[in-house]
Scaffold this active site. Structure first.
Site, PDB file in Angstrom:
ATOM      1  N   ALA A  73       0.812  -1.222   0.000  1.00 38.85           N
ATOM      2  CA  ALA A  73       0.000   0.000   0.000  1.00 38.85           C
ATOM      3  C   ALA A  73       0.843   1.270   0.000  1.00 38.85           C
ATOM      4  CB  ALA A  73      -0.952  -0.008   1.181  1.00 38.85           C
ATOM      5  N   THR A  74       2.078   1.193   0.485  1.00 35.95           N
ATOM      6  CA  THR A  74       2.924   2.388   0.417  1.00 35.95           C
ATOM      7  C   THR A  74       3.109   2.778  -1.042  1.00 35.95           C
ATOM      8  OG1 THR A  74       4.052   1.798   2.461  1.00 35.95           O
ATOM      9  CG2 THR A  74       5.219   3.316   0.988  1.00 35.95           C
ATOM     10  N   ASN A 152      -5.391   3.193  10.992  1.00 34.73           N
ATOM     11  CA  ASN A 152      -4.558   2.102  11.495  1.00 34.73           C
ATOM     12  C   ASN A 152      -4.235   2.227  12.978  1.00 34.73           C
ATOM     13  OD1 ASN A 152      -3.180   4.324  10.184  1.00 34.73           O
ATOM     14  ND2 ASN A 152      -1.287   3.366  10.864  1.00 34.73           N
ATOM     15  N   GLN A 180      -6.785  -0.926   6.097  1.00 33.27           N
ATOM     16  CA  GLN A 180      -7.229  -1.459   7.386  1.00 33.27           C
ATOM     17  C   GLN A 180      -8.675  -1.948   7.381  1.00 33.27           C
ATOM     18  OE1 GLN A 180      -5.423  -1.862  10.232  1.00 33.27           O
ATOM     19  NE2 GLN A 180      -3.533  -1.065   9.347  1.00 33.27           N
ATOM     20  N   SER A 198      -3.434  -3.680   0.847  1.00 34.76           N
ATOM     21  CA  SER A 198      -2.175  -4.380   1.131  1.00 34.76           C
ATOM     22  C   SER A 198      -2.490  -5.791   1.607  1.00 34.76           C
ATOM     23  CB  SER A 198      -1.428  -3.615   2.220  1.00 34.76           C
ATOM     24  OG  SER A 198      -0.251  -4.282   2.559  1.00 34.76           O
ATOM     25  N   HIS A 200      -0.643  -7.918   3.533  1.00 38.58           N
ATOM     26  CA  HIS A 200      -0.255  -8.403   4.861  1.00 38.58           C
ATOM     27  C   HIS A 200      -1.165  -7.921   5.980  1.00 38.58           C
ATOM     28  CE1 HIS A 200       2.320  -4.933   6.474  1.00 38.58           C
ATOM     29  NE2 HIS A 200       2.035  -4.532   5.260  1.00 38.58           N
ATOM     30  N   THR A 238       8.095  -7.054 -13.403  1.00 34.85           N
ATOM     31  CA  THR A 238       7.545  -8.409 -13.421  1.00 34.85           C
ATOM     32  C   THR A 238       6.653  -8.619 -12.204  1.00 34.85           C
ATOM     33  OG1 THR A 238       9.500  -9.178 -14.572  1.00 34.85           O
ATOM     34  CG2 THR A 238       8.203 -10.855 -13.424  1.00 34.85           C
ATOM     35  N   CYS A 324       4.615   0.611  11.526  1.00 39.63           N
ATOM     36  CA  CYS A 324       5.556   1.077  10.504  1.00 39.63           C
ATOM     37  C   CYS A 324       6.467   2.158  11.051  1.00 39.63           C
ATOM     38  CB  CYS A 324       4.817   1.643   9.304  1.00 39.63           C
ATOM     39  SG  CYS A 324       3.275   0.846   8.982  1.00 39.63           S
TER      40      CYS A 324
HETATM   41  N1  PMP Z   1      -1.848   2.528   4.904  1.00 39.17           N
HETATM   42  C1  PMP Z   1      -2.253   2.041   6.085  1.00 39.17           C
HETATM   43  C2  PMP Z   1      -3.517   2.550   6.687  1.00 39.17           C
HETATM   44  C3  PMP Z   1      -1.505   1.061   6.738  1.00 39.17           C
HETATM   45  O1  PMP Z   1      -1.909   0.590   7.915  1.00 39.17           O
HETATM   46  C4  PMP Z   1      -0.316   0.594   6.128  1.00 39.17           C
HETATM   47  C5  PMP Z   1       0.520  -0.461   6.786  1.00 39.17           C
HETATM   48  N2  PMP Z   1       0.836  -0.169   8.109  1.00 39.17           N
HETATM   49  C6  PMP Z   1       0.073   1.144   4.902  1.00 39.17           C
HETATM   50  C7  PMP Z   1      -0.726   2.106   4.316  1.00 39.17           C
HETATM   51  C8  PMP Z   1       1.332   0.720   4.213  1.00 39.17           C
HETATM   52  O2  PMP Z   1       1.152  -0.552   3.678  1.00 39.17           O
HETATM   53  P1  PMP Z   1       2.385  -1.463   3.229  1.00 39.17           P
HETATM   54  O3  PMP Z   1       2.997  -1.969   4.489  1.00 39.17           O
HETATM   55  O4  PMP Z   1       1.747  -2.549   2.416  1.00 39.17           O
HETATM   56  O5  PMP Z   1       3.299  -0.630   2.431  1.00 39.17           O
END
Ligand code: PMP
Length: 383
Positions: A73-74, A152, A180, A198, A200, A238, A324
């Site tokens: 998601a980043t 989050n 989230q 995302s 994970h 890829t 994070c």
């Molecule tokens: N947005 C939110 C609301 C998140 O909680 C997170 C992960 N903590 C991210 C973005 C970033 O996602 P990723 O770890 O997949 O880069």
């Protein structure tokens, strides 16, 4: 060494065997590259991507062709915001909430440094956005708004349908970071123009995510990664076939049990909240009392320092802010955005409840809280 008792955070839960089983063929025998159009290995990988795409699109309620796979998601947030804003010639104003994830706020900051303009609007003290305030902050230069579906840190769920309607009425493109909320609560994710997800956070593999880009705006997105022209040129590179298959499988598993998990987790969370209240009053709940994720509890325990709590609560895996950025001990920007002072932020603890959390984990958490808080309060009073 024994592992701490989780108050589970999704990212610490090992992959479900069903997700691993779905991924395994693409890490072993079927290790083709979906861009290889000339042989069976490539076709097999391409078919797996197409299937994942259509499964995910159905869950989100969008067209499979609107899905772009990313490294998480980043990257999705970077592509959505920077990719879109860079193509704007006249309207160079971006609106965000102050409580957004750093991967939105830092991108907004970068946009400002590049000569664009940004307004970051604080939420109300309960974490919900104030649509009237957003309306006042928007100008005829505003090209995009970025609002997350659920926070989050404090779990607050935003009114995505209302934001979407409002954005449409002002001809503003709407990006939603739905990391989230997806798979945890029902949110109308078919409505925003761009949606970041995302894997994970839904018990899928790390390092894979997606961005929904509605076809009506995909020409307005400048790719950040160029090269082989994959994914209609919007994100070259890829594809992570096994990761994408794992993302789709993890999402389907979450949706299969969404209602029952939401009910189970809300009950556990409420029990945790009541237990903390009973043992440690005065405490304050951060975020709206009901419009929040079932698996999130964020409390400020008056008179304690959350870092000191975590240093002593060896048996618990919890955090003060987002995982994070939990390496830095600055008070949470999310709690500060609610308008409370730094004391409230410094005493905030985030408990994340998830698939592996049991009633006995809640008891363990309450045991640690009850054991540590009186001493921490006392030491914070000692000069
Ligand atoms: N947005 C939110 C609301 C998140 O909680 C997170 C992960 N903590 C991210 C973005 C970033 O996602 P990723 O770890 O997949 O880069």
């Amino acid at each position: 060494m024994s592992l701490p008792v989780y108050l589970d955070h999704q990212s610490t839960t090992p992959l479900d065997a069903r997700v691993l089983d779905a991924m395994m063929p693409y890490l072993t025998g079927a290790f083709g590259n979906p861009s290889s159009a000339s042989h069976r290995y490539g076709w097999e990988a391409e078919a797996a991507i197409e299937q994942a795409q259509s499964e995910l699109a159905e869950l989100i309620g969008v067209n499979p062709n609107d899905l772009i796979f990313t490294s998480g998601a980043t990257e999705s947030n970077n592509l959505a915001i920077t990719g879109f804003m860079r193509r704007q010639r006249e309207r160079r104003h971006l609106l965000v909430m102050q409580s957004e994830h750093r991967s939105v706020l830092d991108v907004a900051h970068q946009w400002e440094q590049a000569g664009g303009s940004v307004t970051s609007v604080p939420p109300r003290s309960d974490g919900l956005l104030d649509l009237a305030q957003l309306d006042r902050a928007a100008t005829d230069q505003t090209a995009m708004i970025s609002v997350m579906a659920a926070n989050n840190e404090i779990g607050v769920i935003q009114p995505i349908e209302e934001v979407s309607k409002w954005a449409r009425s002002r001809q503003i493109v709407f990006h939603c970071d739905a990391v989230q909320a997806f798979g945890k609560v029902h949110v109308p994710l078919h409505l925003p123009d761009l949606v970041s997800l995302s894997a994970h956070k839904i018990y899928g593999p790390k390092g894979v995510g997606l961005l929904v880009i509605k076809s009506k705006i995909n020409r307005a997105i400048e790719p950040l990664l160029v090269g082989g022209g994959q994914q209609n040129g919007l994100r070259a590179g890829t594809l992570n076939v096994a990761g994408i298959v794992g993302l789709a499988k993890a999402a389907m598993l979450c949706f299969d049990t969404l209602e029952s998990e939401a009910k189970r987790l809300s009950e556990l969370r409420d029990r945790l909240w009541q237990g903390i209240n009973a043992r440690c009053s005065p405490v304050a709940l951060n975020g709206h009392p009901s419009l929040r994720l079932p698996g999130n509890l964020n409390v400020s325990i008056e008179g304690i320092d959350s870092n000191a709590f975590m240093a002593q609560a060896h048996g618990l895996a919890i955090s003060a802010g987002s995982a994070c950025s939990s390496g830095n001990s600055k008070p949470s920007h999310v709690i500060l955005s609610l308008g409370y002072g730094p004391q409230r932020a410094k005493s905030a603890l985030r408990f994340g409840l998830g698939r592996t959390t049991t009633a006995s984990d809640i008891d363990t958490a309450l045991h640690w809280v009850g054991r540590l808080v009186p001493g921490l309060r006392q030491s914070s009073h000692t000069p």
